[in-house]
Design a protein around this motif. Structure first.
Motif, PDB file in Angstrom:
ATOM      1  N   ARG A   1       0.818  -1.222   0.000  1.00  0.00           N
ATOM      2  CA  ARG A   1       0.000   0.000   0.000  1.00  0.00           C
ATOM      3  C   ARG A   1       0.850   1.270   0.000  1.00  0.00           C
ATOM      4  NH1 ARG A   1      -3.273  -3.004   3.679  1.00  0.00           N
ATOM      5  NH2 ARG A   1      -2.217  -2.003   5.425  1.00  0.00           N
ATOM      6  N   ARG A   2       2.094   1.143   0.293  1.00  0.00           N
ATOM      7  CA  ARG A   2       2.954   2.330   0.359  1.00  0.00           C
ATOM      8  C   ARG A   2       3.317   2.814  -1.035  1.00  0.00           C
ATOM      9  NH1 ARG A   2       7.404   2.083   5.142  1.00  0.00           N
ATOM     10  NH2 ARG A   2       5.989   1.724   6.903  1.00  0.00           N
ATOM     11  N   GLY A   3       3.594   4.099  -1.102  1.00  0.00           N
ATOM     12  CA  GLY A   3       4.074   4.679  -2.342  1.00  0.00           C
ATOM     13  C   GLY A   3       5.517   4.280  -2.593  1.00  0.00           C
ATOM     14  N   PRO A   4       5.994   4.471  -3.830  1.00  0.00           N
ATOM     15  CA  PRO A   4       7.360   4.057  -4.158  1.00  0.00           C
ATOM     16  C   PRO A   4       8.430   4.738  -3.321  1.00  0.00           C
ATOM     17  CG  PRO A   4       6.095   4.512  -6.154  1.00  0.00           C
ATOM     18  CD  PRO A   4       5.265   4.990  -5.000  1.00  0.00           C
ATOM     19  N   SER A   5       8.143   5.922  -2.816  1.00  0.00           N
ATOM     20  CA  SER A   5       9.162   6.652  -2.052  1.00  0.00           C
ATOM     21  C   SER A   5       8.924   6.595  -0.550  1.00  0.00           C
ATOM     22  CB  SER A   5       9.182   8.115  -2.511  1.00  0.00           C
ATOM     23  OG  SER A   5       7.920   8.718  -2.256  1.00  0.00           O
ATOM     24  N   ASP A   6       7.926   5.853  -0.113  1.00  0.00           N
ATOM     25  CA  ASP A   6       7.646   5.738   1.317  1.00  0.00           C
ATOM     26  C   ASP A   6       8.546   4.656   1.895  1.00  0.00           C
ATOM     27  OD1 ASP A   6       6.695   5.665   3.846  1.00  0.00           O
ATOM     28  OD2 ASP A   6       4.585   5.367   3.326  1.00  0.00           O
ATOM     29  N   LEU A   7       9.654   5.067   2.457  1.00  0.00           N
ATOM     30  CA  LEU A   7      10.638   4.132   2.987  1.00  0.00           C
ATOM     31  C   LEU A   7      10.727   4.212   4.503  1.00  0.00           C
ATOM     32  CD1 LEU A   7      13.461   4.688   0.347  1.00  0.00           C
ATOM     33  CD2 LEU A   7      11.762   2.869   0.421  1.00  0.00           C
ATOM     34  N   ARG A   8       9.601   4.567   5.145  1.00  0.00           N
ATOM     35  CA  ARG A   8       9.590   4.590   6.611  1.00  0.00           C
ATOM     36  C   ARG A   8       9.707   3.175   7.165  1.00  0.00           C
ATOM     37  NH1 ARG A   8       4.021   6.908   7.805  1.00  0.00           N
ATOM     38  NH2 ARG A   8       3.623   5.620   5.949  1.00  0.00           N
ATOM     39  N   PRO A   9      10.294   3.025   8.358  1.00  0.00           N
ATOM     40  CA  PRO A   9      10.389   1.682   8.956  1.00  0.00           C
ATOM     41  C   PRO A   9       8.992   1.121   9.235  1.00  0.00           C
ATOM     42  CG  PRO A   9      11.867   3.231  10.058  1.00  0.00           C
ATOM     43  CD  PRO A   9      10.986   4.044   9.167  1.00  0.00           C
TER      44      PRO A   9
ATOM     45  N   LEU B   1      16.872  -2.753   4.940  1.00  0.00           N
ATOM     46  CA  LEU B   1      16.927  -2.613   3.486  1.00  0.00           C
ATOM     47  C   LEU B   1      16.332  -1.282   3.044  1.00  0.00           C
ATOM     48  CD1 LEU B   1      17.384  -3.722   0.623  1.00  0.00           C
ATOM     49  CD2 LEU B   1      15.139  -4.829   0.798  1.00  0.00           C
ATOM     50  N   MET B   2      15.180  -0.900   3.615  1.00  0.00           N
ATOM     51  CA  MET B   2      14.558   0.367   3.231  1.00  0.00           C
ATOM     52  C   MET B   2      15.421   1.548   3.637  1.00  0.00           C
ATOM     53  SD  MET B   2      10.437  -0.153   3.660  1.00  0.00           S
ATOM     54  CE  MET B   2      10.484  -0.583   5.389  1.00  0.00           C
ATOM     55  N   ASP B   3      16.093   1.430   4.772  1.00  0.00           N
ATOM     56  CA  ASP B   3      16.992   2.515   5.184  1.00  0.00           C
ATOM     57  C   ASP B   3      18.154   2.653   4.199  1.00  0.00           C
ATOM     58  OD1 ASP B   3      17.967   4.479   7.227  1.00  0.00           O
ATOM     59  OD2 ASP B   3      19.621   3.041   7.328  1.00  0.00           O
ATOM     60  N   ARG B   4      18.741   1.510   3.797  1.00  0.00           N
ATOM     61  CA  ARG B   4      19.840   1.580   2.819  1.00  0.00           C
ATOM     62  C   ARG B   4      19.330   2.087   1.475  1.00  0.00           C
ATOM     63  NH1 ARG B   4      21.041  -3.573   5.017  1.00  0.00           N
ATOM     64  NH2 ARG B   4      20.279  -4.578   3.107  1.00  0.00           N
ATOM     65  N   LEU B   5      18.119   1.683   1.091  1.00  0.00           N
ATOM     66  CA  LEU B   5      17.559   2.145  -0.180  1.00  0.00           C
ATOM     67  C   LEU B   5      17.316   3.651  -0.144  1.00  0.00           C
ATOM     68  CD1 LEU B   5      16.503   1.399  -2.963  1.00  0.00           C
ATOM     69  CD2 LEU B   5      14.280   0.912  -1.938  1.00  0.00           C
ATOM     70  N   GLY B   6      16.807   4.154   0.987  1.00  0.00           N
ATOM     71  CA  GLY B   6      16.595   5.591   1.118  1.00  0.00           C
ATOM     72  C   GLY B   6      17.898   6.367   1.005  1.00  0.00           C
ATOM     73  N   GLN B   7      18.933   5.849   1.657  1.00  0.00           N
ATOM     74  CA  GLN B   7      20.235   6.515   1.560  1.00  0.00           C
ATOM     75  C   GLN B   7      20.754   6.492   0.118  1.00  0.00           C
ATOM     76  OE1 GLN B   7      22.871   4.697   4.360  1.00  0.00           O
ATOM     77  NE2 GLN B   7      21.596   5.186   6.143  1.00  0.00           N
ATOM     78  N   SER B   8      20.549   5.365  -0.578  1.00  0.00           N
ATOM     79  CA  SER B   8      21.001   5.268  -1.972  1.00  0.00           C
ATOM     80  C   SER B   8      20.266   6.265  -2.859  1.00  0.00           C
ATOM     81  CB  SER B   8      20.788   3.844  -2.472  1.00  0.00           C
ATOM     82  OG  SER B   8      21.133   3.727  -3.829  1.00  0.00           O
ATOM     83  N   ILE B   9      18.951   6.398  -2.637  1.00  0.00           N
ATOM     84  CA  ILE B   9      18.170   7.349  -3.441  1.00  0.00           C
ATOM     85  C   ILE B   9      18.627   8.772  -3.187  1.00  0.00           C
ATOM     86  CG2 ILE B   9      15.865   8.334  -3.736  1.00  0.00           C
ATOM     87  CD1 ILE B   9      14.738   5.550  -3.358  1.00  0.00           C
ATOM     88  N   ARG B  10      18.865   9.100  -1.916  1.00  0.00           N
ATOM     89  CA  ARG B  10      19.330  10.461  -1.605  1.00  0.00           C
ATOM     90  C   ARG B  10      20.700  10.729  -2.234  1.00  0.00           C
ATOM     91  NH1 ARG B  10      16.747   9.096   3.275  1.00  0.00           N
ATOM     92  NH2 ARG B  10      18.674   8.310   4.198  1.00  0.00           N
ATOM     93  N   ARG B  11      21.582   9.740  -2.213  1.00  0.00           N
ATOM     94  CA  ARG B  11      22.884   9.924  -2.858  1.00  0.00           C
ATOM     95  C   ARG B  11      22.732  10.089  -4.365  1.00  0.00           C
ATOM     96  NH1 ARG B  11      24.632   5.907   0.937  1.00  0.00           N
ATOM     97  NH2 ARG B  11      24.340   4.282  -0.653  1.00  0.00           N
ATOM     98  N   SER B  12      21.782   9.335  -4.953  1.00  0.00           N
ATOM     99  CA  SER B  12      21.557   9.459  -6.403  1.00  0.00           C
ATOM    100  C   SER B  12      21.026  10.837  -6.748  1.00  0.00           C
ATOM    101  CB  SER B  12      20.582   8.373  -6.869  1.00  0.00           C
ATOM    102  OG  SER B  12      21.112   7.092  -6.662  1.00  0.00           O
ATOM    103  N   GLU B  13      20.091  11.339  -5.943  1.00  0.00           N
ATOM    104  CA  GLU B  13      19.556  12.681  -6.206  1.00  0.00           C
ATOM    105  C   GLU B  13      20.636  13.741  -6.080  1.00  0.00           C
ATOM    106  OE1 GLU B  13      16.432  12.861  -3.373  1.00  0.00           O
ATOM    107  OE2 GLU B  13      14.954  11.909  -4.676  1.00  0.00           O
ATOM    108  N   ASP B  14      21.478  13.595  -5.053  1.00  0.00           N
ATOM    109  CA  ASP B  14      22.582  14.548  -4.898  1.00  0.00           C
ATOM    110  C   ASP B  14      23.545  14.456  -6.088  1.00  0.00           C
ATOM    111  OD1 ASP B  14      21.481  15.307  -2.517  1.00  0.00           O
ATOM    112  OD2 ASP B  14      22.814  14.054  -1.282  1.00  0.00           O
TER     113      ASP B  14
END
Length: 456
Positions: free
Chosen positions: A200-208, A227-240
């Motif tokens: 049910r979560r959106g693609p960017s909802d990476l809350r625990p 895994l979601m925490d690492r994925l969130g960090q990866s997405i933020r690094r990609s955006e940067d």
């Protein structure tokens, strides 16, 4: 993804297999107990019958006398229709009964009852024998009473009880199988609830994930949260990285182009001018390709988490057209805007990017001193942004293929481009639940691009 079968189905089959094994064991135990009980009942009745006969023994005038009691045989007939045999021996002499009845392999002690199994008249029999000392004259005489009965009744009783046990075992298995399926479904419900919560979560909802779950699922939830925490960090690094790459790529290319233009104005050699023009063209193509690649990546990331706000399409399209007005003026192209106030909900940054790519294409492919017409209209449930130009059209191939990455039409030869503009437009429209429709105008003079967005 390679399927390995359903956990629920495997758990159901496992529990049903255990139930089947227990059903077979219960049938075997009940059948054995039923057979043992029937045999024990027969032994008790045979012992009682032999004892009753032995109790009627007496001595008269120095001889052993016997009166066979009717009750001794009636109790044997009460439990089955089997044949009954008897024999009474006074020492080595036969007092009465069947002389051919086999002797017990272990004769009974005085006052004790012994049992044995044998065969008589071609049928298996069960025998009970009791021994008693009777005083005949001055000498005690050992008297042995043997009572035997065929075993058909015991076999019938055992078979009936075994059949009943089998029916009960089958009923138990059916009930256990149904309960196994219910237990498997109930046991897996927390796992299904976790899966539903994630889906049910959106693609960017990476809350625990924070849900009550059995202890067995705690490692899974912990791993999923990591895994979601690492994925969130990866997405933020990609955006940067995208933001930094946009700056790092565009700035040097702009500097190279500026220096090439300055050099072009300062030399008179026509050959050198042609080389500089080729350099400027290559820089323009590289700059545009790099810019649109970065724009496409930014759109892809941002489309996963749309910032939906109410948007007046007229205001947004007017703002985009105003930003491209200087580019159009360089080719004496007039941007004509026919708008009506239609409001949608969407991401203004992404929609502005889509409008800019459509208008940029219209300006780029239109000849000088022509018009690019923009019109906003609506139907009952959709908003339409229609952009037409007077260029060469979309070519002869299938127009919908032009939204594929790096795909350009046959009319794009000699014009700087990357083949990503319409791809970006389609991605933006798809993220908003809309679509892009491509068509060439009648007579092949110009393209008609229609952006369709759902109304709130």
């Amino acid at each position: 993804m390679i399927g390995t079968g359903s956990i629920g189905r495997r758990l159901t089959f496992l529990l049903a297999g255990v139930a089947a094994l227990l059903s077979v064991l219960s049938w075997w135990m009940v059948s054995g107990l039923a057979r043992e009980a029937a045999e024990r009942t027969q032994d008790n009745v045979l012992a009682a019958s032999a004892t009753a006969i032995a109790e009627t023994l007496r001595s008269e005038q120095g001889e052993v006398r016997l009166e066979l009691p009717y009750s001794a045989f009636s109790m044997l007939g009460a439990i089955s229709e089997d044949r009954v045999f008897y024999r009474v021996m006074a020492g080595q002499d036969l007092l009465t009964g069947y002389a051919g009845l086999p002797a017990l392999s272990d004769p009974p002690s005085p006052g004790q009852v012994a049992f044995d199994t044998g065969e008589f008249s071609g049928e298996p029999i069960r025998m009970a024998s009791v021994s008693r000392l009777v005083l005949a004259g001055t000498q005690p005489v050992p008297v042995t009473v043997t009572v035997a009965q065929t075993r058909n009744g015991v076999g019938a009783i055992s078979a009936d009880l075994s059949q009943l046990a089998a029916l009960l075992a089958v009923a138990f298995f059916i009930i256990a199988a149904v309960l196994s399926a219910f237990a498997a479904r109930t046991s897996l419900r927390p796992l299904n609830e976790i899966a539903a919560a994630v889906s049910r979560r959106g693609p960017s909802d990476l809350r625990p994930l924070k849900r009550d779950a059995p202890a067995e699922l705690a490692p899974l939830m912990s791993s999923l949260n990591r895994l979601m925490d690492r994925l969130g960090q990866s997405i933020r690094r990609s955006e940067d990285f995208i933001a930094e790459a946009a700056h790092r790529v565009r700035t040097p290319l702009a500097t190279v182009r500026t220096q090439a233009e300055i050099a072009l104005r300062s030399i008179d050699n026509e050959t050198e001018k042609q080389r500089l023009r080729a350099i400027i063209r290559a820089v323009d193509e590289s700059s545009r390709s790099a810019g649109q690649l970065l724009d496409h990546a930014a759109v892809t990331y941002r489309a996963d988490d749309l910032d939906r706000v109410p948007i007046d399409l007229s205001d947004l399209l007017s703002h985009t057209a105003a930003a491209l007005e200087p580019t159009a003026a360089m080719k004496d192209i007039t941007l004509q805007l026919e708008t009506s106030h239609v409001r949608v909900e969407g991401d203004p940054v992404l929609l502005d990017n889509a409008f800019r790519n459509v208008l940029d294409n219209a300006i780029k492919y239109s000849p000088e001193d022509t018009n690019v017409h923009m019109r906003i209209t609506s139907t009952a449930d959709e908003a339409l942004i229609i952009v037409t130009d007077e260029g060469p059209g979309l070519g002869d191939g299938p127009v919908q293929e032009l939204t594929e990455r790096f795909r350009r039409g046959s009319t794009a030869k000699g014009i700087v481009g990357s083949g990503l503009g319409l791809t970006i437009v389609e991605d933006v429209l798809s993220a908003h639940g809309g679509r892009v429709e491509l068509a060439s105008r009648q007579g092949g003079r110009g393209a008609c691009i229609t952006l369709v967005l759902p109304l709130p």
